[in-house]
Design an enzyme around this catalytic site. Structure first.
Site, PDB file in Angstrom:
ATOM      1  N   LYS A  37      32.777  -0.370   4.712  1.00 28.11           N
ATOM      2  CA  LYS A  37      32.435  -0.361   6.385  1.00 28.11           C
ATOM      3  C   LYS A  37      30.866  -0.339   6.569  1.00 28.11           C
ATOM      4  O   LYS A  37      30.044  -0.330   5.510  1.00 28.11           O
ATOM      5  CB  LYS A  37      33.064   0.986   6.247  1.00 28.11           C
ATOM      6  N   ARG A 135      39.415  16.714  11.816  1.00 29.28           N
ATOM      7  CA  ARG A 135      38.667  15.065  12.575  1.00 29.28           C
ATOM      8  C   ARG A 135      39.628  14.617  13.261  1.00 29.28           C
ATOM      9  O   ARG A 135      40.108  14.779  14.159  1.00 29.28           O
ATOM     10  CB  ARG A 135      37.586  14.776  11.661  1.00 29.28           C
ATOM     11  N   TYR A 271       2.273  -0.405  21.938  1.00 30.30           N
ATOM     12  CA  TYR A 271       3.299   0.376  23.791  1.00 30.30           C
ATOM     13  C   TYR A 271       2.530   1.801  23.712  1.00 30.30           C
ATOM     14  O   TYR A 271       2.736   2.817  23.080  1.00 30.30           O
ATOM     15  CB  TYR A 271       4.673   0.782  23.716  1.00 30.30           C
ATOM     16  N   MET A 319      10.771  -2.960  19.401  1.00 24.95           N
ATOM     17  CA  MET A 319      11.984  -3.557  19.667  1.00 24.95           C
ATOM     18  C   MET A 319      11.946  -5.101  18.495  1.00 24.95           C
ATOM     19  O   MET A 319      12.909  -4.574  17.702  1.00 24.95           O
ATOM     20  CB  MET A 319      12.902  -3.604  20.571  1.00 24.95           C
TER      21      MET A 319
END
Length: 377
Positions: A37, A135, A271, A319
């Site tokens: 996964k 869960r 930044y 980013m």
């Protein structure tokens, strides 16, 4: 794929080594479900799955339908279980693509069965039992036995498995994990008393495999679900310190220096005025940022490896880009920078990055963006 100046390097020999470590621990006749996964925890689901299947994996485990469909397009015959919740709306795609689904309620089982019968097929399902994680799952009690009987009677389903999930098997004291297994085993015995059997019975994740295979808690299990250990990490620091099994690092995050520039004293880098040059500063710019999985909070907090030298990551991570200070560092444009990975190159590994961020290596590697090319060595 188009080349970028940043990438995830994946060591295939380490993937094979770690899978072999699983095989050396679990019973010889056991089945192994390689959990791939989250893009194989950042390693790339297709290639990692291919390697695990070559090494003897019997099943692949994912969290969601999109992950399963990606695998099915490459592995048309391999059993694939969606370990997470599958919405009813996904039923037809589960059936059409011969995927196995996790089920924990009669209501959902009935919907899945009806959809399968409309297609004149049967959907494979694994029943989830909640033994203490709280869960998802059926409670291990008499009421659930009656529910399971009703689910097994549905003509559109093939109930091939039953499983639970251990929430704390990586702890130093195994009381909770053993209590979970005690509850699961007792429930399986009650089902056996009523002649209810399953092809697959599973509970052990990486933590269970590494710490509980030397007892008899796994006496009913015939399928094991390694995840994080396949990618070179122990489920907890406690296990890393006490476990005799050697795991090898798989994932390294790397980038090239795309520009080197000299910034005069008294300037701010990037930044938000988070790094001030108190001297003339040689700055290397990397085409890698938080959208790629390099956490923004790492700016001004770690050192990265360049030509076997350590250089500080400075300013806030942008980013798509970040900065390193190259004063007294032998480096040129195009040189490779290791943000984290193999410690033999002096870099931090993902567990050290995780500790700095007060998280776990699962998060550090599984959030590496798919827009980064995976380079297999």
């Amino acid at each position: 794929m188009l080349k970028r100046a940043s990438f995830v390097e994946v060591n295939t020999a380490s993937l094979r080594h770690n899978f072999s470590a699983v095989k050396s621990i679990v019973p010889k006749d056991a089945h192994i479900m390689a959990v791939v996964k989250a893009n194989a925890y950042g390693a790339g689901a297709i290639k990692a799955s291919e390697i695990f299947l070559q090494e003897g994996a019997n099943y692949l485990g994912v969290a969601a339908l999109d992950e399963a469909l990606e695998l099915r397009s490459h592995f048309p015959k391999t059993p694939i279980l969606i370990l997470g919740y599958s919405p009813n709306a996904n039923a037809s795609m589960l059936i059409d693509n011969d995927l196995s689904a996790m089920v924990f309620s009669l209501e959902q089982a009935e919907v899945f069965s009806q959809m399968a019968l409309k297609s004149q097929k049967r959907l494979k399902v694994h029943l989830k039992i909640d033994t203490g994680m709280h869960r998802l799952g059926l409670e291990p009690n008499f009421k659930s036995i009656e529910t399971i009987k009703k689910i097994r009677a549905l003509k559109g389903l093939e109930v091939e498995g039953i499983f639970t999930h251990l929430s704390n098997a990586d702890a130093k004291i195994k009381t909770h994990a053993k209590n979970q297994m005690k509850a699961f085993n007792a429930f399986l015995e009650q089902l056996l008393d009523q002649k209810i059997e399953f092809q697959y019975r599973h509970a052990y994740n990486s933590a269970g495999i590494l710490s509980l295979c030397n007892g008899n808690e796994n006496r009913f299990l015939n399928l094991y679900r390694p995840g994080i250990m396949l990618y070179g990490f122990y489920p907890s620091n406690e296990m890393k310190e006490s476990c005799p099994t050697i795991l090898k690092n798989v994932i390294s995050l790397k980038a090239q220096i795309v520009q080197i520039r000299s910034v005069k004293k008294g300037e701010f880098i990037g930044y938000g005025e988070h790094f001030y040059t108190n001297e003339e500063t040689l700055v290397g710019v990397l085409a890698l940022g938080y959208a790629d999985g390099l956490m923004r909070a790492l700016g001004n907090r770690i050192q990265v490896a360049i030509n076997n030298q350590l250089a500080p990551l400075i300013g806030k991570v942008c980013m798509d880009q970040c900065f390193v200070k190259l004063n007294n560092i032998q480096a040129k444009e195009g040189d490779e920078v290791i943000l984290f990975g193999d410690k033999s190159a002096k870099a931090n590994d993902a567990s050290e990055i995780a500790a700095l961020l007060n998280t776990i290596p699962y998060e550090t590697i599984s959030t590496l963006s798919k827009r980064l090319e995976r380079v297999y060595i």
